[in-house]
Scaffold this motif. Sequence first.
Motif, mmCIF file in Angstrom:
data_model
loop_
_atom_site.group_PDB
_atom_site.id
_atom_site.type_symbol
_atom_site.label_atom_id
_atom_site.label_comp_id
_atom_site.label_asym_id
_atom_site.label_seq_id
_atom_site.Cartn_x
_atom_site.Cartn_y
_atom_site.Cartn_z
ATOM 1 N N SER A 63 -18.267 -0.493 4.738
ATOM 2 C CA SER A 63 -17.701 0.171 3.990
ATOM 3 C C SER A 63 -16.681 1.017 3.899
ATOM 4 O O SER A 63 -15.520 1.189 3.552
ATOM 5 C CB SER A 63 -19.283 0.917 2.790
ATOM 6 N N LEU A 64 -16.785 1.821 4.685
ATOM 7 C CA LEU A 64 -15.418 2.942 5.622
ATOM 8 C C LEU A 64 -14.922 1.933 5.714
ATOM 9 O O LEU A 64 -13.968 2.779 5.719
ATOM 10 C CB LEU A 64 -16.346 3.958 5.847
ATOM 11 N N ALA A 65 -14.579 1.698 7.133
ATOM 12 C CA ALA A 65 -14.330 0.767 7.768
ATOM 13 C C ALA A 65 -13.833 -0.877 7.059
ATOM 14 O O ALA A 65 -12.621 -0.998 7.712
ATOM 15 C CB ALA A 65 -14.529 0.178 8.962
ATOM 16 N N PRO A 86 -20.286 19.360 13.869
ATOM 17 C CA PRO A 86 -20.726 20.055 12.851
ATOM 18 C C PRO A 86 -20.945 18.214 11.956
ATOM 19 O O PRO A 86 -21.393 17.226 12.543
ATOM 20 C CB PRO A 86 -19.259 19.539 11.650
ATOM 21 N N ILE A 87 -22.639 18.412 11.746
ATOM 22 C CA ILE A 87 -23.512 17.404 11.006
ATOM 23 C C ILE A 87 -23.789 17.010 9.402
ATOM 24 O O ILE A 87 -24.471 18.034 9.402
ATOM 25 C CB ILE A 87 -25.266 17.750 11.972
ATOM 26 N N LEU A 88 -23.205 15.805 9.330
ATOM 27 C CA LEU A 88 -23.602 15.869 7.794
ATOM 28 C C LEU A 88 -25.213 15.301 7.667
ATOM 29 O O LEU A 88 -25.143 14.040 7.855
ATOM 30 C CB LEU A 88 -22.392 14.917 6.814
ATOM 31 N N LYS A 89 -25.162 15.547 7.054
ATOM 32 C CA LYS A 89 -27.086 14.904 6.241
ATOM 33 C C LYS A 89 -26.864 14.210 5.129
ATOM 34 O O LYS A 89 -26.789 14.991 3.868
ATOM 35 C CB LYS A 89 -28.357 15.575 6.342
ATOM 36 N N VAL A 90 -26.749 12.620 5.404
ATOM 37 C CA VAL A 90 -26.646 11.799 4.370
ATOM 38 C C VAL A 90 -28.102 10.807 3.929
ATOM 39 O O VAL A 90 -28.247 10.092 4.364
ATOM 40 C CB VAL A 90 -25.248 10.706 5.093
ATOM 41 N N PHE A 91 -28.071 11.007 2.653
ATOM 42 C CA PHE A 91 -29.167 10.191 2.129
ATOM 43 C C PHE A 91 -28.582 8.935 1.411
ATOM 44 O O PHE A 91 -27.947 9.100 0.816
ATOM 45 C CB PHE A 91 -29.693 11.182 1.156
ATOM 46 N N ASN A 92 -28.900 7.478 1.822
ATOM 47 C CA ASN A 92 -28.722 6.490 1.645
ATOM 48 C C ASN A 92 -29.357 5.562 0.653
ATOM 49 O O ASN A 92 -30.328 6.102 1.095
ATOM 50 C CB ASN A 92 -28.617 5.879 2.918
ATOM 51 N N LYS A 93 -29.792 4.616 0.586
ATOM 52 C CA LYS A 93 -30.214 3.988 -0.588
ATOM 53 C C LYS A 93 -30.559 4.682 -2.168
ATOM 54 O O LYS A 93 -31.882 4.481 -3.113
ATOM 55 C CB LYS A 93 -31.595 3.169 0.033
ATOM 56 N N ILE A 94 -29.899 5.496 -2.766
ATOM 57 C CA ILE A 94 -29.876 6.444 -3.266
ATOM 58 C C ILE A 94 -30.230 4.927 -4.969
ATOM 59 O O ILE A 94 -30.628 5.479 -6.250
ATOM 60 C CB ILE A 94 -29.417 7.156 -4.109
ATOM 61 N N ASP A 95 -29.214 3.875 -4.800
ATOM 62 C CA ASP A 95 -29.291 3.372 -5.853
ATOM 63 C C ASP A 95 -30.037 2.003 -5.849
ATOM 64 O O ASP A 95 -30.673 1.459 -7.503
ATOM 65 C CB ASP A 95 -28.070 2.184 -5.493
ATOM 66 N N LEU A 96 -31.729 2.723 -4.963
ATOM 67 C CA LEU A 96 -32.853 2.199 -5.590
ATOM 68 C C LEU A 96 -33.925 2.883 -5.638
ATOM 69 O O LEU A 96 -35.273 2.445 -6.063
ATOM 70 C CB LEU A 96 -33.197 1.811 -3.964
ATOM 71 N N ILE A 110 -26.068 8.402 -1.500
ATOM 72 C CA ILE A 110 -25.282 7.709 -1.581
ATOM 73 C C ILE A 110 -25.638 7.049 -1.252
ATOM 74 O O ILE A 110 -26.806 5.911 -1.254
ATOM 75 C CB ILE A 110 -23.890 7.366 0.031
ATOM 76 N N SER A 111 -24.730 5.703 -1.937
ATOM 77 C CA SER A 111 -25.549 3.989 -1.663
ATOM 78 C C SER A 111 -24.180 3.097 -0.539
ATOM 79 O O SER A 111 -22.951 3.264 -1.419
ATOM 80 C CB SER A 111 -25.691 3.702 -2.614
ATOM 81 N N ALA A 112 -24.573 2.879 0.049
ATOM 82 C CA ALA A 112 -23.419 2.485 1.336
ATOM 83 C C ALA A 112 -23.444 1.344 0.574
ATOM 84 O O ALA A 112 -22.071 0.391 0.462
ATOM 85 C CB ALA A 112 -23.953 2.258 2.968
ATOM 86 N N LEU A 113 -24.870 0.388 -0.072
ATOM 87 C CA LEU A 113 -24.232 -1.035 -1.028
ATOM 88 C C LEU A 113 -23.180 -0.830 -1.682
ATOM 89 O O LEU A 113 -22.115 -1.420 -2.338
ATOM 90 C CB LEU A 113 -25.915 -1.902 -1.269
ATOM 91 N N THR A 114 -23.790 0.400 -2.902
ATOM 92 C CA THR A 114 -23.218 0.419 -4.234
ATOM 93 C C THR A 114 -21.494 1.180 -4.275
ATOM 94 O O THR A 114 -20.660 0.767 -5.106
ATOM 95 C CB THR A 114 -24.037 0.494 -5.433
ATOM 96 N N GLY A 115 -21.018 1.715 -3.632
ATOM 97 C CA GLY A 115 -20.528 3.205 -3.123
ATOM 98 C C GLY A 115 -21.136 3.944 -3.832
ATOM 99 O O GLY A 115 -19.659 5.321 -3.910
ATOM 100 N N GLU A 116 -21.514 4.333 -4.624
ATOM 101 C CA GLU A 116 -21.950 5.447 -5.208
ATOM 102 C C GLU A 116 -22.383 6.697 -4.388
ATOM 103 O O GLU A 116 -22.987 7.105 -3.122
ATOM 104 C CB GLU A 116 -23.209 5.067 -5.516
#
Length: 422
Positions: free
Chosen positions: A212-214, A307-317, A340-346
């Motif tokens: 998604s990012l690249a 710096p470490i970011l905690k990124v909770f993924n798959k929130i669309d589910l 975030i949702s890496a799948l939907t872009g949210e």
Amino acid sequence: MEKAILVHLATNKKEKEEAGDSMEELAGLAAAAGAKVADKIFQNRPRANPGRFLGEGKVEEVRERKKELGAGLVIFDHNLTPTQQRNLEDDLGPKVIDRTQLILDIFALRARSNEGKLQVELAQLSYLLPRLAGKGIALSRLGAGIGTRGPGEKKLEADRRKITDRITRIKRDIASIQERRAGQRESRRKSPVPTVSLVGYTSAGKSTLFNSLARERRFTSPNLFATLDPVLRRVSYSDGLHFFLSDTVGFIKRLPLELVTSFQATLEEVRVADAVCHIIDATSPHSQEQARAVETVLAKIGVPDVPILKVFNKIDLLPEADREDLLRRNGAPEGRTLYISALTGEGIPDLMEKLREILFRDYRLFYLLIPRDREEMTRSLSQRSIILKRRERDEGVNFKIMADPAVIVSYMPFLEKGEARW
């Protein structure tokens, strides 16, 4: 697919409570290796049997179930000693492997690059070397399939000196790769372009986020350890500002020490990053334990004060109620926690903005006009700044750059005000 029986031994209350979850993960590992789980067998006892790990009655139960189900493989959700493994092979047949051997087998299956293959082979040989005694006959019966990928039967049947020599050669080759990688990292360190590393538990969605990012099309899969070989790509903002993004192998609880050691060159990418995104599967009921497992590995490899970011993924589910519970447990989407949702872009724009804030906090926007008679100054500009735009003019070359003011002092005489020329 090979039929496999999974075996778990709990020696205390905590292990008993976690047995179901641990076996569920082992089943996922077995599936990733190409096995079909035929049965799961549990035992509770105060301590492991030093000779056969399980009690005699339980070994007999496993043997009977293996015969009834036609299973050719027994996988233990633990690390077996060489003696335990040899005795269990005598009792149950030649295809007895432990958790470490299964993970090494998956890595052998996934490795694509020469570097990855060398690292996996080193880990496998380091694991198997103390298990060679008395293994000659058993190894000749193994044939193909899970637990036999990688170095191969002939190498393992060779004498201990040949195995040791092979390990020495692989270490030398990996050292050469490490040296080359170190040179590349040093070049990047001197570059003004920062690097971000993605880390996380296996199947947390790192590769999907990377794509998604690249804007890549890297292989993604729900299987554990679908991605093994690391990759580095450029990620750009709309104004031309950019950073490098590194995807890494997924972590797991009880990651074999052999793998941590062998993949030191790969994991080094995390140590030298300017920021780390720790991707967490928000849908997993074990997300907290998985996050701790990742943090344990990061501590092992010695990640400094990055710096470490905690990124909770798959929130669309997640249903709305579960989302609210996630926020209550982990805090609002601010600071260094994001959803975030890496799948939907949210949530991706928020992540990009947070990375921009961290990576470029000391950078400022400058406009330069370097005259024709000072064009030699343009050659080193890319080593000191991120060039957003360049435009040729009769009187010289215009640049729009982002840079740390401290490193472009010599360019101050060429500053222009505003962006009137753009």
